[in-house]
Design a protein around this motif. Structure first.
Motif, PDB file in Angstrom:
ATOM      1  N   ASP A   1      18.085 -27.057   8.603  1.00 24.56           N
ATOM      2  CA  ASP A   1      18.628 -25.763   9.044  1.00 24.56           C
ATOM      3  C   ASP A   1      17.988 -25.288  10.352  1.00 24.56           C
ATOM      4  O   ASP A   1      18.700 -24.975  11.306  1.00 24.56           O
TER       5      ASP A   1
ATOM      6  N   GLU B   1      21.076 -29.930  -1.292  1.00 28.80           N
ATOM      7  CA  GLU B   1      19.738 -29.323  -1.234  1.00 28.80           C
ATOM      8  C   GLU B   1      18.874 -30.048  -0.205  1.00 28.80           C
ATOM      9  O   GLU B   1      19.245 -31.088   0.330  1.00 28.80           O
TER      10      GLU B   1
ATOM     11  N   GLN C   1      15.524 -27.441   4.189  1.00 29.15           N
ATOM     12  CA  GLN C   1      14.475 -26.580   4.730  1.00 29.15           C
ATOM     13  C   GLN C   1      14.227 -26.857   6.215  1.00 29.15           C
ATOM     14  O   GLN C   1      13.868 -25.955   6.962  1.00 29.15           O
TER      15      GLN C   1
END
Ligand SMILES: *Cc1c(COP(=O)(O)O)cnc(C)c1O
Length: 421
Positions: free
Chosen positions: A73, A67, A70
């Motif tokens: 990527d 995780e 944000q």
């Protein structure tokens, strides 16, 4: 000193900081002619030294196994998009840790152990990962090699075609580490198509020239293009694989999970920066100046009686055969290093000497062109090389050359370092 200063490093680890400062000074004071090296910009250095090194992101943008992606990527997507645009290809993988694993991914994607592939003989300018017996690529696969002509010093495409027809290789590699001449990508593509091979263009050395329009591009000819990002392209140490749509998935799977774990996000970011820099108009000029400097240096060396493999250069790279100077490549390179000129000893095609003290030395103009040296300086560089090779045993003579070189280089600032001590 290093710019920005290494204040935290100096406080935490003064021994290491002193070594880094000394290396920066060394890079400043030498004419750096190692054909695979360069000076990256302060922006590339900053990205490389950023907090992105803290992040794990196995997988690809939108398909990660951790995780918190944000921001990683879009960073990787930016690098991919810039690579696609700059090189005019449909797909880019920017995750290979370096050029060697990028080439391994090509073998993993298209071959099984024992399969046959073709590449340029190491002693004629190929790379270890193109099937050298000491490399996994030579131990676990079956390489067959083409070479250069004894007289021409150039790859003979008729020989390439004959070998390809006889051996039916799964992959044909073109490109290498000591090729002073333009690679004929259309001819390689025709041979690969005729024999059903995948054509892999390894443009590690010339990627910056290709990006800057100073060498023909393999895009549209090669099925896959592998490249490092730190040579003429002037980015961080890393690599990319550029592919057609057809081969995108095979290559992506070969890099991850085939060969690697988490990508080095700080490197990915620095690659994105380098690609932005390489897309600017000034980079086309840089690529042109690299080639102009190599041409001028080749002419000046030839005038001084040096014997250049293939008689000259089309790109950034010059290979000198020292046989007529009566000195081996290794003592010559060591003398030059003492004289403030950094390059590497290298085998020449059909070298009668052994690889650890071969007949030649290899040089390239990417770093000195970044530094700002121009064609008008190449006569002096050739003169210094000539004097140092001639006076290889004469330490005071070598010291005098080093002092002259430092005088010249003091007028050419080095990216990431400033003389203000
Ligand atoms: C430099 C180079 C490589 C390997 O790159 P590394 O980053 O050193 O692993 C592969 N192929 C060619 C042609 C090269 O010049």
């Amino acid at each position: 000193m290093h710019q920005p200063s290494l204040s935290h490093l100096s406080a935490t680890d003064p021994d290491l900081a002193a070594l880094v400062e000394a290396e920066a000074t060394r890079q400043h004071d030498k004419i750096r002619l190692i054909a695979s090296e360069n000076y990256v910009s302060p922006a590339v250095l900053e990205a490389t030294g950023s907090v992105l090194t803290n992040k794990y992101s196995e997988g690809y943008p939108g398909k990660r196994y951790y995780e918190g992606q944000q921001l990683v990527d879009p960073i990787e997507e930016l690098a991919q998009e810039r690579a696609r645009t700059l090189f005019g290809v449909p797909h880019a993988n920017v995750q290979p840790y370096s050029g060697s694993p990028a080439n391994l991914a090509v073998y993993l994607a298209f071959m099984k152990p024992g399969d046959t592939f073709m590449s340029l003989e190491l002693a004629h300018g190929g790379h270890l990962t193109h099937g050298s017996p000491v490399s996994i690529t030579g131990k676990w696969l079956r390489p067959v090699h083409y070479g250069v002509g004894r007289q021409t010093g150039r790859v003979d495409m008729d020989e390439v075609r004959d070998i390809a027809r006889k051996e039916s290789p799964k992959v044909i590699f073109c490109g290498g580490t000591a090729i002073p001449r333009t690679i004929d990508f259309p001819a390689f593509a025709e041979i690969a198509r005729e024999t059903g091979a995948v054509l892999a263009a390894d443009i590690a050395h010339i990627a910056g020239l290709v990006a800057g329009g100073a060498h023909p591009s393999p895009a549209g000819y090669a099925d896959v293009i592998t490249t490092t990002t730190h040579k003429t392209l002037r980015g961080p140490r890393g690599a990319m694989i550029l592919t057609t749509e057809e081969h995108a998935t095979a290559i992506d799977k070969a890099i991850f999970p085939g060969l690697q774990g988490g990508p080095h996000n700080h490197t990915t970011a620095a690659i994105a920066v380098a690609l932005k820099e390489a897309a600017e108009p000034g980079f086309r000029d840089y690529a042109r100046r690299i080639v102009a400097n190599a041409g001028a240096l080749a002419t000046a060396l030839t005038e001084r009686g040096f014997d250049l493999v293939s008689g000259g250069t089309d790109n950034h790279l010059i290979l000198i055969d020292l046989t007529n100077r009566g000195i081996g490549g290794k003592p010559a390179a060591k003398a030059l290093d003492l004289a403030g000129i950094e390059l590497n000893f290298n085998t020449v095609p059909f070298d009668p000497r052994k690889p650890w003290n071969p007949s030649g030395m290899r040089l390239g103009t990417a770093a000195i062109t970044t530094r700002g040296l121009t064609e008008e300086h190449m006569a002096s560089v050739a003169e210094w090389i000539d004097r140092a090779v001639t006076a290889a045993e004469d330490r005071p003579a070598l010291d005098r050359i080093a002092a002259e070189i430092q005088d010249l280089l003091n007028g050419f600032p080095m990216p990431g370092w400033s003389a203000a001590r």
